[in-house]
Scaffold this active site. Structure first.
Site, mmCIF file in Angstrom:
data_model
loop_
_atom_site.group_PDB
_atom_site.id
_atom_site.type_symbol
_atom_site.label_atom_id
_atom_site.label_comp_id
_atom_site.label_asym_id
_atom_site.label_seq_id
_atom_site.Cartn_x
_atom_site.Cartn_y
_atom_site.Cartn_z
ATOM 1 N N GLU A 37 7.928 6.205 -6.405
ATOM 2 C CA GLU A 37 8.890 5.690 -7.500
ATOM 3 C C GLU A 37 9.653 7.073 -7.908
ATOM 4 O O GLU A 37 8.958 7.826 -8.364
ATOM 5 C CB GLU A 37 8.378 5.152 -8.674
ATOM 6 N N ARG A 263 -7.200 7.474 -4.424
ATOM 7 C CA ARG A 263 -6.430 8.501 -4.744
ATOM 8 C C ARG A 263 -6.905 9.914 -4.972
ATOM 9 O O ARG A 263 -8.411 10.021 -5.273
ATOM 10 C CB ARG A 263 -5.589 8.072 -6.009
ATOM 11 N N LYS A 273 2.132 11.167 -13.370
ATOM 12 C CA LYS A 273 3.561 11.779 -13.629
ATOM 13 C C LYS A 273 3.810 11.599 -14.958
ATOM 14 O O LYS A 273 4.397 12.503 -15.550
ATOM 15 C CB LYS A 273 4.407 10.855 -12.799
HETATM 16 P P1 ATP Z 1 1.452 8.508 -10.520
HETATM 17 O O1 ATP Z 1 -0.126 8.280 -11.176
HETATM 18 O O2 ATP Z 1 1.427 9.985 -10.621
HETATM 19 O O3 ATP Z 1 2.434 8.086 -11.860
HETATM 20 P P2 ATP Z 1 1.898 6.599 -8.840
HETATM 21 O O4 ATP Z 1 1.291 6.180 -8.035
HETATM 22 O O5 ATP Z 1 2.652 5.863 -9.865
HETATM 23 O O6 ATP Z 1 1.504 8.072 -9.436
HETATM 24 P P3 ATP Z 1 4.074 6.483 -7.109
HETATM 25 O O7 ATP Z 1 5.438 7.244 -6.888
HETATM 26 O O8 ATP Z 1 4.187 5.020 -7.126
HETATM 27 O O9 ATP Z 1 3.391 7.075 -7.868
HETATM 28 O O10 ATP Z 1 3.384 6.848 -5.668
HETATM 29 C C1 ATP Z 1 3.685 6.905 -4.450
HETATM 30 C C2 ATP Z 1 2.882 6.702 -3.543
HETATM 31 O O11 ATP Z 1 1.769 7.626 -3.609
HETATM 32 C C3 ATP Z 1 2.083 5.752 -3.617
HETATM 33 O O12 ATP Z 1 1.678 5.004 -2.552
HETATM 34 C C4 ATP Z 1 0.895 5.954 -4.248
HETATM 35 O O13 ATP Z 1 -0.299 5.207 -3.946
HETATM 36 C C5 ATP Z 1 0.677 7.358 -3.575
HETATM 37 N N1 ATP Z 1 -0.100 8.233 -4.707
HETATM 38 C C6 ATP Z 1 0.176 8.557 -6.029
HETATM 39 N N2 ATP Z 1 -0.730 9.434 -6.580
HETATM 40 C C7 ATP Z 1 -1.768 9.651 -5.424
HETATM 41 C C8 ATP Z 1 -2.993 10.283 -5.411
HETATM 42 N N3 ATP Z 1 -3.144 10.826 -6.702
HETATM 43 N N4 ATP Z 1 -3.630 10.189 -4.272
HETATM 44 C C9 ATP Z 1 -3.197 9.732 -3.234
HETATM 45 N N5 ATP Z 1 -2.215 8.917 -3.305
HETATM 46 C C10 ATP Z 1 -1.074 8.944 -4.317
HETATM 47 MG MG MG Z 2 3.782 3.906 -9.491
#
Ligand code: ATP
Ligand code: MG
Length: 564
Positions: A37, A263, A273
């Site tokens: 995102e 994760r 984020k």
């Molecule tokens: P955040 O917790 O940082 O806001 P998010 O999952 O909301 O992360 P996205 O932009 O939706 O952020 O993530 C994009 C992709 O990266 C998704 O498929 C998510 O599962 C993966 N992702 C995000 N954080 C991690 C992590 N710490 N380890 C592995 N994959 C991750």
């Molecule tokens: Mg997300």
């Protein structure tokens, strides 16, 4: 790259894919996607997902799409899209022409929603957010059905069209899937599909005031793109039945499969984020690309290499169990990689003047110094030597303890790639006793670094010639937090910020070969660590070098020391 993929050890996701290939499940296709995102800069956790999705595609001769999952106008922006594109490329991955935006599917998704209304699988609900929560029930109690659940199809169609047309207030109406308010899985209790948001979207502007929820948008976007394996993190495990439900009820093909993995959590930093945004917004760091940040842009600026990050992601592997990975593991990958590729140079961080009394005034000579002791192919450079040098303050002690082998009165040491010098005296500030100048003599017979008479010295120290050295600012970075899990403690995570995570040394002296060092280039400062040229300049207009990582893990010692 080829080698990286070939050596990828198997894991449960690759096992699933191999089984699907064996049974010819998707006509032998493997299609993955990385779906960030655009509401922040990518971090090292995203790198794990990038390496996994693109790595699998490459390994099985499939494809991996880059999809901006931009279904929520709040906080999304083109700046973030650009950072994602830049960082995924920098990591070494390529999506060819498969750059997609979920926002391009808004109309399609809207049509799918209409379809679900027509088949009696979705309804417009007028409960407020609090009521919806209250009606949802708990883990131990079933939910209650919304009083709006049994509207007619026509009524629902009309209301949903009016939602889209902007006739209602935010929060007054939502579109919900009609599933099962008594489901043991709370996610299945008539989840929201669309809500009203009166915010301008960075791509679609004000064309829409209803936005699809993740669960509805994601599975359908996957199918629209022909994804076969939709890899996401563990917190979506409970959403998988819903992922499948939407695909089934819409009747769309192909049918991608959602697979969850744990994760990445990394010690001594935070990765959400929202938390990173807070550090930026409060000015605790200088921006998303501050070298203290666990973002890829921060790590790049700090000097981390994409190769080191890929190696790290490969070493941690993928599993179904949440764990906390030690920051030292990442730092070691960086060290290993830079040890191979970084040119060795000399830099003095806290200069102390050394005068070689028996070296002729006005004379200078050039010493040939290899860029890498084990790699002659990296070549060498000439380093000027003259009567007045700088050494690091840490390498001199007027009254040394027993085990101090570096320079002190009466002691002889080797200058790296140069002569032996012996300390003959010091000049001090009368009031404070601070040593401001060290006097030495040198032995002209030791230019090779060895004494013809075979005598040994106990230390070799680095140095620069005062008249030839160039000034620079050096920023010493350390871990951003001083506890392994800043989010696990009582109080706010910012209570655990490491006050020494950045130390700026404004008056450093570097050997002259570094005068033309380009931003982003990386070096080993002998005996000190790895450093990378920052794109910016110091307030004094000098070059800025960021410490990437120390030569050894200093935290390991601390951890051992504090163990009772
Ligand atoms: P955040 O917790 O940082 O806001 P998010 O999952 O909301 O992360 P996205 O932009 O939706 O952020 O993530 C994009 C992709 O990266 C998704 O498929 C998510 O599962 C993966 N992702 C995000 N954080 C991690 C992590 N710490 N380890 C592995 N994959 C991750
Ligand atoms: Mg997300």
């Amino acid at each position: 790259m080829e080698q990286t993929q070939a050596s990828s050890p198997s894991d449960f996701i690759r096992d699933i894919i191999e089984e699907d290939l064996r049974t010819h499940k998707h006509q032998g296709r493997v299609a993955t996607r990385f779906p960030p995102e655009p509401n922040g800069y990518p971090h090292i956790g995203h790198a794990k997902s990038v390496c996994l999705n693109f790595g699998i595609a490459a390994q099985y001769k499939g494809t991996c799409n880059l999809r901006l999952d931009d279904t929520d106008p709040s906080g999304e922006s083109m700046e973030y899209v650009e950072s994602i594109i830049r960082d995924v490329k920098w990591l070494g991955f390529d999506w060819d022409d498969r750059l997609y935006y979920a926002s391009d599917y808004y109309e399609k998704l809207y049509q799918f929603a209409l379809q679900l209304i027509r088949t009696g699988k979705a309804y417009v609900c007028e409960l407020g957010p609090d009521e919806i929560r209250e009606y949802r029930g708990t883990l131990t109690e079933p939910g209650r059905e919304s009083p709006y659940r049994n509207r007619t199809v026509d009524e629902n169609l009309s209301l949903f069209e009016r939602m889209r047309a902007g006739e209602f207030e935010e929060g007054s109406h939502v579109l919900r899937a009609k599933i099962d308010m008594a489901s043991p899985n709370i996610t299945m209790r008539d989840p929201i599909m669309y809500r009203i948001k009166r915010e301008t979207h960075y791509r679609t502007g004000d064309r829409w005031c209803i936005y699809p929820m993740y669960d509805f948008a994601h599975c359908l976007s996957d199918s629209i793109e022909g994804i076969t394996h939709s890899i996401c993190t563990l917190e979506f495990e409970n959403n998988r039945p819903l992922y499948d439900w939407f695909l089934e009820e819409v009747g769309i093909r192909p049918r991608p499969r959602q697979i969850e993995f744990a994760r990445l959590n990394l010690s001594y930093t935070v990765m959400s984020k929202r938390k990173l945004m807070e550090l930026v917004a409060k000015g605790i760091v200088s921006g998303w690309d501050d070298p203290q940040m666990p973002t890829l842009s921060g790590m790049r600026r700090r000097g981390y290499t994409p190769e080191a990050i890929r190696t790290f992601c490969e070493r941690i592997g993928v599993s179904k169990n949440d764990s906390l990975i030690d920051m030292a593991l990442l730092e070691n990958c960086v060290r290993e990689d830079l040890n191979e590729r970084a040119a060795r140079v000399m830099a003095v961080l806290r200069p102390l003047k050394v005068v070689i009394d028996n070296y002729p005034e006005g004379k200078s000579e050039e010493l040939d110094c290899p860029f890498h002791p084990q790699k002659p192919e990296m070549g060498s450079r000439k380093v000027p030597f003259s009567r007045i040098l700088y050494i690091d303050r840490e390498d001199f002690m007027e009254e040394p303890p027993k085990k101090f082998f570096r320079l002190s009165p009466g002691k002889e040491v080797r200058l790296r790639y140069g002569y032996f010098i012996t300390c003959t005296g010091v000049v001090k500030v009368p009031d404070t006793g601070e040593v401001v100048e060290v006097h030495c003599t040198y032995d002209p017979e030791t230019r090779s670094g060895f004494a013809p008479d075979g005598r040994k010295v106990n230390a070799t120290i680095h140095w620069v010639s005062a008249a030839h050295a160039i000034p620079a600012e050096v920023r010493l970075y350390d871990r951003l937090f001083n506890v392994p899990e800043p989010l696990a403690g009582e109080g706010d995570f910012t209570d655990y910020l490491n006050p020494r995570s950045l130390e700026t040394l404004a008056d450093c002296r570097l050997e002259p070969s570094l005068a033309d060092a380009q931003p982003g280039s990386r070096f080993q400062f002998e005996r000190l660590g790895y450093f990378c040229v920052d794109p910016g300049r110091s307030s004094a207009g000098t070059a800025v070098f960021n410490r990437t990582v120390t030569l050894r893990d200093s935290w390991a010692k601390i951890a051992v020391k504090t163990t009772p």
